[in-house]
Design a protein around this motif. Structure first.
Motif, mmCIF file in Angstrom:
data_model
loop_
_atom_site.group_PDB
_atom_site.id
_atom_site.type_symbol
_atom_site.label_atom_id
_atom_site.label_comp_id
_atom_site.label_asym_id
_atom_site.label_seq_id
_atom_site.Cartn_x
_atom_site.Cartn_y
_atom_site.Cartn_z
ATOM 1 N N SER A 47 0.808 -1.116 0.089
ATOM 2 C CA SER A 47 0.053 -0.104 0.034
ATOM 3 C C SER A 47 0.845 1.238 0.114
ATOM 4 C CB SER A 47 -0.845 -0.039 1.214
ATOM 5 O OG SER A 47 -0.316 -0.037 2.388
ATOM 6 N N ALA A 48 2.148 1.156 0.595
ATOM 7 C CA ALA A 48 2.977 2.619 0.521
ATOM 8 C C ALA A 48 3.867 2.508 -0.636
ATOM 9 C CB ALA A 48 3.752 2.459 1.782
ATOM 10 N N THR A 49 3.934 3.407 -1.212
ATOM 11 C CA THR A 49 4.913 3.863 -2.518
ATOM 12 C C THR A 49 5.748 4.998 -2.204
ATOM 13 O OG1 THR A 49 3.377 2.653 -3.821
ATOM 14 C CG2 THR A 49 5.165 3.851 -4.913
ATOM 15 N N ALA A 50 7.047 5.070 -2.741
ATOM 16 C CA ALA A 50 7.813 6.246 -2.546
ATOM 17 C C ALA A 50 7.923 6.877 -3.932
ATOM 18 C CB ALA A 50 9.239 5.850 -1.912
ATOM 19 N N ILE A 51 7.680 8.311 -3.882
ATOM 20 C CA ILE A 51 7.825 8.877 -5.203
ATOM 21 C C ILE A 51 8.725 10.207 -5.129
ATOM 22 C CG2 ILE A 51 6.025 10.259 -4.828
ATOM 23 C CD1 ILE A 51 5.163 10.070 -7.991
ATOM 24 N N ASN A 97 17.688 14.145 -0.035
ATOM 25 C CA ASN A 97 18.013 12.718 -0.176
ATOM 26 C C ASN A 97 17.187 12.088 -1.119
ATOM 27 O OD1 ASN A 97 19.542 13.495 1.962
ATOM 28 N ND2 ASN A 97 18.624 12.116 3.739
ATOM 29 N N GLY A 98 16.926 12.719 -2.199
ATOM 30 C CA GLY A 98 16.145 11.815 -3.348
ATOM 31 C C GLY A 98 17.090 10.718 -3.833
ATOM 32 N N GLU A 99 16.652 9.739 -4.572
ATOM 33 C CA GLU A 99 17.204 8.540 -5.109
ATOM 34 C C GLU A 99 18.422 8.790 -5.690
ATOM 35 O OE1 GLU A 99 14.647 5.944 -6.937
ATOM 36 O OE2 GLU A 99 13.961 7.467 -8.511
ATOM 37 N N PHE A 148 25.665 7.993 -1.985
ATOM 38 C CA PHE A 148 24.336 8.629 -2.368
ATOM 39 C C PHE A 148 23.426 8.667 -0.843
ATOM 40 C CE2 PHE A 148 25.390 5.941 -6.026
ATOM 41 C CZ PHE A 148 25.159 6.966 -7.009
ATOM 42 N N PRO A 149 23.240 9.811 -0.626
ATOM 43 C CA PRO A 149 22.622 9.918 0.905
ATOM 44 C C PRO A 149 20.979 9.465 1.130
ATOM 45 C CG PRO A 149 22.404 11.958 -0.385
ATOM 46 C CD PRO A 149 23.270 11.169 -1.173
ATOM 47 N N ALA A 150 20.519 9.063 -0.062
ATOM 48 C CA ALA A 150 19.242 8.441 0.129
ATOM 49 C C ALA A 150 19.530 6.877 0.655
ATOM 50 C CB ALA A 150 18.795 8.094 -1.163
ATOM 51 N N GLU A 151 20.826 6.323 0.570
ATOM 52 C CA GLU A 151 21.205 5.067 0.983
ATOM 53 C C GLU A 151 21.905 5.221 2.464
ATOM 54 O OE1 GLU A 151 23.706 3.254 -1.778
ATOM 55 O OE2 GLU A 151 22.172 3.026 -3.252
ATOM 56 N N ASN A 152 22.671 6.292 2.663
ATOM 57 C CA ASN A 152 23.161 6.417 4.014
ATOM 58 C C ASN A 152 23.724 7.820 4.018
ATOM 59 O OD1 ASN A 152 24.749 6.391 6.200
ATOM 60 N ND2 ASN A 152 25.100 4.342 6.189
ATOM 61 N N VAL A 153 23.452 8.573 5.065
ATOM 62 C CA VAL A 153 23.838 10.015 5.169
ATOM 63 C C VAL A 153 25.468 10.225 5.437
ATOM 64 C CG1 VAL A 153 21.535 10.936 5.529
ATOM 65 C CG2 VAL A 153 23.277 10.351 7.422
ATOM 66 N N MET A 159 21.839 17.893 -5.809
ATOM 67 C CA MET A 159 20.430 17.155 -6.072
ATOM 68 C C MET A 159 20.061 16.907 -7.416
ATOM 69 S SD MET A 159 16.832 19.123 -5.191
ATOM 70 C CE MET A 159 17.126 20.152 -6.703
ATOM 71 N N ASN A 160 19.626 15.770 -7.757
ATOM 72 C CA ASN A 160 19.053 15.406 -9.090
ATOM 73 C C ASN A 160 17.591 14.903 -9.055
ATOM 74 O OD1 ASN A 160 19.086 14.781 -11.675
ATOM 75 N ND2 ASN A 160 20.601 13.217 -11.801
ATOM 76 N N ALA A 161 16.972 15.708 -9.426
ATOM 77 C CA ALA A 161 15.331 15.685 -9.307
ATOM 78 C C ALA A 161 14.632 15.898 -10.692
ATOM 79 C CB ALA A 161 14.813 16.283 -8.088
#
Length: 212
Positions: free
Chosen positions: A85-89, A147-149, A170-175, A194-196
């Motif tokens: 039910s939970a999704t990340a975007i 902390n985007g992917e 990649f800070p999304a994996e570990n800061v 940032m890359n968004a």
């Protein structure tokens, strides 16, 4: 005879009475079908990962972020909903007003099943690392931002392009991470990039680093 006649008349009256025992039981109306819903924070930092909960979503439907008023087929970013039910975007990298949408794609033409406003706030980042380090040694680095992917923390030359390569994580994996210092002594720069969606790659924070 009179007793039987009286009893027959009484039963007839009960059957004819709206409130009698012979009153017909009416079926209960069916419960209304609940439509799909979305649940998520209505505000998030631009370029960050937003967790969205979707209920009663059809199989293979999409979660999308678009500008309010854009047609159903227009999306800045979208992901296919999985079995959970939970999704990340990833939110757009440009601050502003957007709309979170649940889209059904199996009807030939995209259809918006649910929507929710989303405000993307100004992105920012912080960096922590030593000011100086020996060449080829491990440098402890900490980077926190959207902390985007696809965000990264990288060591580059101060005048390097925004997409320049270098020791990174990649800070999304570990800061926090240990980065290997460059081989050549000199002046370098630690960056949070940032890359968004919409913004592309953008330097949110930078810190001088001297390699001895």
């Amino acid at each position: 005879m009179q007793y039987r006649l009286a009893a027959t008349i009484a039963l007839a009256l009960v059957a004819a009475s709206p409130s009698g025992f012979a009153q017909q039981v009416r079926p209960r109306p069916a419960a209304p079908v609940q439509p799909p819903t979305l649940s998520a924070s209505r505000s998030a930092m631009a370029g960050s990962m937003l967790t969205v909960f979707a209920s009663k979503a059809p199989a293979q439907s999409q979660l999308a972020i678009a500008r309010p008023g854009d047609p159903a087929e227009s999306a800045i970013v979208s992901v296919i909903l999985g079995a959970v039910s939970a999704t990340a975007i990833t939110t757009p990298g440009e601050p502003g007003s957007y709309e979170l949408r649940l889209i059904r794609q199996d009807s030939g033409k995209p259809e918006i099943l649910a929507r929710q406003p989303l405000a993307a706030t100004v992105p920012s980042a912080t960096l922590s690392a030593p000011d100086r380090a020996k060449a080829k040694t491990s440098v402890p680095v900490r980077g926190i931002g959207p902390n985007g992917e696809r965000d990264r923390v990288v060591i580059t030359a101060p005048d390097a392009a925004v997409d320049a390569a270098g020791p990174s994580f990649f800070p999304a994996e570990n800061v926090e991470a240990l980065l290997e210092a460059p081989d050549t002594p000199g002046s370098y720069e630690l960056r949070y990039v940032m890359n968004a969606p919409l913004s592309g790659q953008r330097i949110l924070a930078r810190r001088p680093l001297t390699i001895e």
